[in-house]
Design a protein around this motif. Sequence first.
Motif, mmCIF file in Angstrom:
data_model
loop_
_atom_site.group_PDB
_atom_site.id
_atom_site.type_symbol
_atom_site.label_atom_id
_atom_site.label_comp_id
_atom_site.label_asym_id
_atom_site.label_seq_id
_atom_site.Cartn_x
_atom_site.Cartn_y
_atom_site.Cartn_z
ATOM 1 N N ILE A 492 0.874 -1.173 0.000
ATOM 2 C CA ILE A 492 0.000 0.000 0.000
ATOM 3 C C ILE A 492 0.908 1.218 0.000
ATOM 4 O O ILE A 492 1.760 1.364 0.890
ATOM 5 C CB ILE A 492 -0.941 0.021 1.223
ATOM 6 C CG1 ILE A 492 -1.836 -1.222 1.220
ATOM 7 C CG2 ILE A 492 -1.786 1.294 1.212
ATOM 8 C CD1 ILE A 492 -2.780 -1.294 0.034
ATOM 9 N N ILE A 493 0.743 2.092 -0.980
ATOM 10 C CA ILE A 493 1.631 3.241 -1.168
ATOM 11 C C ILE A 493 0.839 4.517 -0.914
ATOM 12 O O ILE A 493 -0.224 4.736 -1.517
ATOM 13 C CB ILE A 493 2.214 3.253 -2.588
ATOM 14 C CG1 ILE A 493 2.911 1.915 -2.873
ATOM 15 C CG2 ILE A 493 3.173 4.417 -2.775
ATOM 16 C CD1 ILE A 493 3.252 1.696 -4.317
ATOM 17 N N VAL A 494 1.328 5.363 -0.018
ATOM 18 C CA VAL A 494 0.696 6.642 0.316
ATOM 19 C C VAL A 494 1.650 7.748 -0.112
ATOM 20 O O VAL A 494 2.761 7.868 0.437
ATOM 21 C CB VAL A 494 0.381 6.737 1.820
ATOM 22 C CG1 VAL A 494 -0.256 8.073 2.129
ATOM 23 C CG2 VAL A 494 -0.528 5.590 2.251
ATOM 24 N N ASP A 495 1.238 8.562 -1.098
ATOM 25 C CA ASP A 495 2.036 9.683 -1.609
ATOM 26 C C ASP A 495 1.344 10.996 -1.269
ATOM 27 O O ASP A 495 0.097 11.081 -1.228
ATOM 28 C CB ASP A 495 2.211 9.580 -3.135
ATOM 29 C CG ASP A 495 3.148 8.467 -3.530
ATOM 30 O OD1 ASP A 495 4.295 8.484 -3.071
ATOM 31 O OD2 ASP A 495 2.726 7.574 -4.300
ATOM 32 N N ASP A 496 2.158 12.031 -1.029
ATOM 33 C CA ASP A 496 1.611 13.389 -0.865
ATOM 34 C C ASP A 496 2.543 14.363 -1.555
ATOM 35 O O ASP A 496 3.682 14.036 -1.885
ATOM 36 C CB ASP A 496 1.454 13.721 0.625
ATOM 37 C CG ASP A 496 2.777 13.800 1.355
ATOM 38 O OD1 ASP A 496 3.579 14.706 1.069
ATOM 39 O OD2 ASP A 496 3.031 12.922 2.223
ATOM 40 N N ASN A 497 2.056 15.586 -1.787
ATOM 41 C CA ASN A 497 2.873 16.615 -2.427
ATOM 42 C C ASN A 497 3.280 17.687 -1.419
ATOM 43 O O ASN A 497 3.460 18.855 -1.773
ATOM 44 C CB ASN A 497 2.114 17.245 -3.591
ATOM 45 C CG ASN A 497 0.892 18.015 -3.107
ATOM 46 O OD1 ASN A 497 0.404 17.780 -2.000
ATOM 47 N ND2 ASN A 497 0.394 18.946 -3.925
ATOM 48 N N GLY A 498 3.417 17.256 -0.160
ATOM 49 C CA GLY A 498 3.808 18.194 0.879
ATOM 50 C C GLY A 498 5.271 18.600 0.791
ATOM 51 O O GLY A 498 5.954 18.372 -0.217
ATOM 52 N N SER A 499 5.753 19.187 1.877
ATOM 53 C CA SER A 499 7.123 19.701 1.894
ATOM 54 C C SER A 499 8.152 18.598 1.939
ATOM 55 O O SER A 499 9.306 18.802 1.599
ATOM 56 C CB SER A 499 7.312 20.621 3.106
ATOM 57 O OG SER A 499 6.982 19.916 4.313
ATOM 58 N N GLY A 500 7.762 17.382 2.374
ATOM 59 C CA GLY A 500 8.687 16.258 2.429
ATOM 60 C C GLY A 500 9.759 16.454 3.480
ATOM 61 O O GLY A 500 9.693 17.374 4.306
ATOM 62 N N ILE A 501 10.773 15.570 3.459
ATOM 63 C CA ILE A 501 11.895 15.687 4.382
ATOM 64 C C ILE A 501 13.186 15.442 3.618
ATOM 65 O O ILE A 501 13.179 14.954 2.479
ATOM 66 C CB ILE A 501 11.781 14.670 5.546
ATOM 67 C CG1 ILE A 501 11.781 13.233 5.010
ATOM 68 C CG2 ILE A 501 10.562 14.933 6.388
ATOM 69 C CD1 ILE A 501 11.799 12.198 6.118
#
Length: 568
Positions: A492-501
Amino acid sequence: MRINMNTFGKVITLIVSLLVPIIVLYGYSHQVSVDVVKQTVEDGNRNRLSFFMSQMESMIEQLSRYSVVASKDYSITEYLNGRSHSSPIVQVQRQQRISEMLNMQIATSSWNNQLILYMTDSREIISTDYSVAYSESYLRGSEFRKWSHRALDNQTFFSRISESDKPNLLVEVRFADDNIENMLNLLKQGGDTDPFLYQRGQEPLTSRSANLPLVKGVIDQLERTPLEKAASRTITLNGEQYVVNYIRSESLGWYLVDYVPLEKIYSPITVSRNLFYVIAGLLLLLSILVTLLLYRHVQIPIRLLIRGVQRIKDGQYSARLKKQPNNEFDFLFNSFNEMAEQIQDLIEKVYKETLRSKEATLKQLQAQINPHFLYNCLFYIKSMANLGEKEAVAAMALNLGEYYRYATRTEKQMTTLREELKLVENYLIIQNLRMERFHYEIDIPEAMLDLTIPRLVLQPLVENAIVHGIENSPAFGLIAISGESRDGLHRIIVDDNGSGITEEGMCRLQKEMTMPMGEDTGCGLWNIHQRLSQMYEGRSGLSFSPSPMDGFRVVMAWEDRQNTHKER
């Protein structure tokens, strides 16, 4: 009693199962050895026969060339041309020179042979053998330029008559059977073979010490089937097996045959095989004796232990075992008696530990219910109610109720991916109602929706994407949830376009997942990773990487237990 007999039977079965493969493997090894020895004997005999045949063919070819050389000698031409005008004395001298030339020819060969010149018009003969007489019937019965086996005046020999390039002149080459017999004697020396020369319809040529009845039996076997140019056969005579090798002479058309008794060849192997079977039988008897001793000194005490354990199982904690004098089980019996005295205390301790474990599990699930999240949702409902947004209030209340109804259920530790995604969707709807600044997509294959996974492992991943990704980014947020099954692993892959690390922070976070939980370790992700790795093992757990959406990616993986079981 059934268990005891089964245990004793298992020991017997184990012993037999150990001996049987050894015997089978030895039998296979023995057969391989027999085949190798047989093949080696066949190859050795074939090489010996080929070498013998090449020598014999060389000698025969040499004798064939004698006839050609002798017919072209000048002294013969002088003699033939001088018959009409030369004096008798000159002709006798010429005849003498021809005889000397013929004697010189045959003297160069190690075989006993004769050269004979026939003048068919004058019925004259010039020969190295003065006993030969001119015979018209003998010549008519000959096939020119081919070797034939002839018998004349109680003598047997091979003969080849050829026409010369001079008219009315025939040249005959003879060699006696003794030449072949001498070579067969040399071939037989130092071995168990009995070679002979054979042609259908002819008496065989054998060595002087040949076993004639056995040779006749071999010939009878060979005459039953057509013979190839060279081959090997295994025949049975008088209850014994023989390896027969034969090769055909191109010059004579006869077969050089040799046979070897297999019993003498296999004798050492047979003795070794019989000795092995005797040892195997002794080992089997010794194993049975040892098993009986083990039954008496081990199986019976074990049976007493089993009865004592069964009584403990039935709740008879006063059960005790009597000591066995002069037996190694004394210590075990004492330990059993001590165990029976402590068993009830242990049961109580285990029962209390179980209660504390359930309580800790409940507290863990309750701790996952973020109170700030609940307060924010209630404040949202209050605000929407003041503004008269009934639909928003209803949507928030409905999804919030579904969310907490699922999150607070503790009777089951496992659920389906379909139900877990329903909780995630309730959570996303709630957050979207509050924030209205992100969009989400869920793309999970239908085949994965009925997979069984631990409860409350997916929602914290989505919550992490919103709290640490979307809320910290001024841009409009995107969350993508996808799934795949490949190579025995579900993901299960959860992606976001946030600031990341940063990459350093990502490596540190991945390392924290495998270490004991510390004060600075995030509880949610660490808890999920530990639950997956302990429940599924192998490659299961969480992994982190940059997202193609320029944010942060979390991959939750667990092994397919069914496929793993099949592979094992």
